[in-house]
Design a protein around this motif. Structure first.
Motif, short mmCIF file in Angstrom:
data_model
loop_
_atom_site.label_atom_id
_atom_site.label_comp_id
_atom_site.label_asym_id
_atom_site.label_seq_id
_atom_site.Cartn_x
_atom_site.Cartn_y
_atom_site.Cartn_z
N ALA A 216 0.84 -1.20 0.00
CA ALA A 216 0.00 0.00 0.00
C ALA A 216 0.87 1.25 0.00
CB ALA A 216 -0.91 0.01 1.23
N THR A 217 0.43 2.26 -0.75
CA THR A 217 1.09 3.56 -0.69
C THR A 217 0.01 4.64 -0.80
OG1 THR A 217 2.94 4.90 -1.50
CG2 THR A 217 1.61 3.76 -3.18
N LYS A 218 0.44 5.90 -0.79
CA LYS A 218 -0.54 7.00 -0.71
C LYS A 218 -0.18 8.10 -1.69
CE LYS A 218 -0.73 6.11 4.25
NZ LYS A 218 0.66 5.62 4.42
N VAL A 219 -1.20 8.92 -1.98
CA VAL A 219 -1.04 10.01 -2.93
C VAL A 219 -1.92 11.18 -2.50
CG1 VAL A 219 -2.92 9.26 -4.46
CG2 VAL A 219 -1.00 10.55 -5.43
N GLY A 220 -1.56 12.39 -2.94
CA GLY A 220 -2.36 13.58 -2.64
C GLY A 220 -1.51 14.71 -2.12
N PRO B 13 9.25 21.85 -4.45
CA PRO B 13 10.51 21.68 -5.21
C PRO B 13 11.75 21.68 -4.33
CG PRO B 13 9.04 23.17 -6.38
CD PRO B 13 8.40 22.90 -5.05
N ASP B 14 11.73 22.46 -3.23
CA ASP B 14 12.91 22.52 -2.36
C ASP B 14 12.95 21.37 -1.36
OD1 ASP B 14 10.88 23.19 -0.63
OD2 ASP B 14 11.66 25.17 -0.12
N GLY B 15 11.93 20.50 -1.40
CA GLY B 15 11.90 19.36 -0.50
C GLY B 15 11.45 19.68 0.90
N LYS B 16 11.11 20.93 1.15
CA LYS B 16 10.67 21.34 2.48
C LYS B 16 9.16 21.56 2.49
CE LYS B 16 15.06 23.68 3.38
NZ LYS B 16 15.74 24.97 3.67
N GLY B 17 8.45 20.62 3.10
CA GLY B 17 6.99 20.73 3.16
C GLY B 17 6.34 20.25 1.88
N TRP B 18 5.02 20.32 1.87
CA TRP B 18 4.26 19.84 0.72
C TRP B 18 2.96 20.60 0.61
CZ3 TRP B 18 5.57 16.63 4.87
CH2 TRP B 18 4.55 16.40 5.80
N THR B 19 2.33 20.47 -0.54
CA THR B 19 1.02 21.07 -0.79
C THR B 19 0.02 19.96 -1.10
OG1 THR B 19 1.60 21.41 -3.11
CG2 THR B 19 1.96 23.25 -1.61
N TRP B 20 -1.25 20.27 -0.94
CA TRP B 20 -2.31 19.29 -1.16
C TRP B 20 -2.77 19.36 -2.61
CZ3 TRP B 20 -4.01 14.93 0.17
CH2 TRP B 20 -5.32 14.51 -0.07
N ASP B 21 -2.81 18.21 -3.28
CA ASP B 21 -3.23 18.17 -4.68
C ASP B 21 -3.96 16.86 -4.97
OD1 ASP B 21 -3.63 18.32 -7.38
OD2 ASP B 21 -1.56 18.83 -7.90
N PRO B 22 -5.30 16.85 -4.84
CA PRO B 22 -6.07 15.63 -5.11
C PRO B 22 -6.64 15.58 -6.52
CG PRO B 22 -7.49 17.22 -4.04
CD PRO B 22 -6.15 17.91 -4.29
N THR B 23 -6.06 16.36 -7.45
CA THR B 23 -6.59 16.40 -8.80
C THR B 23 -6.28 15.11 -9.56
OG1 THR B 23 -4.57 17.39 -9.70
CG2 THR B 23 -6.28 18.90 -8.91
N LYS B 24 -7.09 14.85 -10.57
CA LYS B 24 -6.88 13.64 -11.37
C LYS B 24 -5.54 13.67 -12.07
CE LYS B 24 -8.92 10.68 -14.91
NZ LYS B 24 -10.09 10.39 -15.77
N ASN B 25 -5.16 14.83 -12.60
CA ASN B 25 -3.89 14.93 -13.30
C ASN B 25 -2.71 14.54 -12.40
OD1 ASN B 25 -4.99 15.70 -15.72
ND2 ASN B 25 -4.70 17.91 -15.38
N HIS B 26 -2.75 15.04 -11.17
CA HIS B 26 -1.66 14.75 -10.24
C HIS B 26 -1.63 13.26 -9.88
CE1 HIS B 26 1.15 14.96 -6.95
NE2 HIS B 26 0.25 14.49 -6.11
N ILE B 27 -2.79 12.70 -9.58
CA ILE B 27 -2.86 11.29 -9.18
C ILE B 27 -2.40 10.38 -10.32
CG2 ILE B 27 -4.44 9.42 -8.52
CD1 ILE B 27 -6.10 11.57 -7.04
N MET B 28 -2.86 10.67 -11.54
CA MET B 28 -2.51 9.84 -12.69
C MET B 28 -1.01 9.93 -13.01
SD MET B 28 -5.40 8.43 -13.46
CE MET B 28 -5.22 7.72 -15.09
N GLU B 29 -0.42 11.06 -12.72
CA GLU B 29 1.01 11.24 -12.97
C GLU B 29 1.84 10.65 -11.82
OE1 GLU B 29 4.37 12.23 -15.06
OE2 GLU B 29 2.29 12.30 -15.73
N GLU B 30 1.40 10.90 -10.60
CA GLU B 30 2.17 10.47 -9.43
C GLU B 30 2.21 8.96 -9.28
OE1 GLU B 30 4.73 10.78 -6.38
OE2 GLU B 30 4.07 12.39 -7.73
N VAL B 31 1.16 8.26 -9.71
CA VAL B 31 1.17 6.80 -9.58
C VAL B 31 2.33 6.20 -10.39
CG1 VAL B 31 -0.38 6.27 -11.53
CG2 VAL B 31 -0.30 4.75 -9.55
#
Length: 300
Positions: free
Chosen positions: A74-78, A83-101
């Motif tokens: 199991a893994t997770k997405v969203g 870019p600097d590796g410090k922190g993250w933003t929330w992105d539940p869009t289809k484009n992001h999920i389809m790319e990140e998988v």
């Protein structure tokens, strides 16, 4: 080790699951931990795309390579790393999920993910778009099933109502019983719970009293309440670690109790605790010593 079905998916996972977030950044040590888990009968491993700056998926995938067909991965997405590796933003869009998988599959060194989980969620999300992404990935065979990792009842309810999700990962333990109010809703949707925080940051282990004595509190327990409760629990049983894992598996809505491990010894401690178990009558006494708090926010 016993197994339970994950929702109504036909996937059977070990009652004890291994969360990999606290794994060391060392291939040899990680392989030793994973091999120990496999030898004990653990077949369920959970990671996420952002753990340890994306390094965790690589380590987990490499360690599981020779066992891949025997395990549920199991893994997770969203969450999207900045870019600097410090922190993250929330992105539940289809484009992001389809790319990140694609990136997760590459890092894990596998052709498919058994359980792909939305790593959070808000009521402002376009949930139909998010679910469409997961359903598309199922049709493509890149994931077998999907679920959500969240403690927000409103978000969980909407996600289950609109999707074929099979699991909800929630913080649940003797010291955080807030999910119990929502067990009927989750099981009624054909999904099951994967517990995280099963040992409540170590307060429910042999070192729990020492940790509680210097703590500012946990969940909805204030510092003094936490100390009193942890002391009372330890007075009731001779192995709170074992009792806590048994408690997490008490309800049929729960398919697996997730534990973390930074070392092989930590994992072995949890395996021994799981195998030891705890009598049902003792678990009832422990329940009576803890509070069944409710979520103050994000209510349906």
């Amino acid at each position: 080790m016993k197994k339970r079905e994950l929702g109504k998916s036909g996937l059977y996972v070990s009652e004890l699951a291994l969360g990999t977030m606290s794994f060391p950044n060392n291939e040899v040590e990680v392989k030793e931990i994973v091999d120990t888990a496999i030898h004990a009968g653990i077949n369920f491993f959970d990671t996420a795309n952002i753990y340890d700056g994306r390094k965790n998926e690589k380590l987990v995938g490499k360690a599981l390579k020779e066992h891949r067909e025997k395990v549920i991965l199991a893994t997770k997405v969203g969450n999207k790393l900045n870019p600097d590796g410090k922190g993250w933003t929330w992105d539940p869009t289809k484009n992001h999920i389809m790319e990140e998988v694609k990136h997760s599959l590459h890092r894990l060194g596998t052709d498919y993910i058994d359980l792909y989980q939305l790593h959070g969620g808000t009521m402002e999300d376009n949930i139909d778009e998010t679910i469409d992404a997961f359903e598309s990935l199922k049709k493509e065979g890149l994931i077998r099933q999907y679920g959500i990792s969240s403690i927000r009842p409103t978000v969980i309810n909407r996600f289950l109502e609109k999707s074929t999700a099979i699991s909800v990962m929630m913080q649940y333990s003797l010291l955080d019983r807030r999910p119990e109010e929502w067990f009927p809703l989750i099981s009624g949707s054909g999904a099951s719970i994967i517990t995280r925080g099963t040992l409540a940051k170590g307060y429910l282990t042999m070192e729990g009293q020492e940790k509680a004595n210097v703590s500012n509190g946990f969940a909805l327990y204030k510092a003094s309440e936490l100390q009193h409760t942890v002391n009372s629990l330890n007075d009731e049983v001779d192995d709170l670690h074992a009792a806590s894992i048994a408690f997490a598996l008490l309800n049929d809505t729960i398919s697996s109790a997730l534990v973390g491990a930074r070392t092989t010894k930590q994992l072995l401690d949890s395996i021994v605790a799981y195998e030891k178990g705890c009598p049902a009558e003792q678990l009832e006494k422990l329940k009576n010593l803890t509070e069944m708090h409710q979520y103050n926010e994000h209510r349906i």
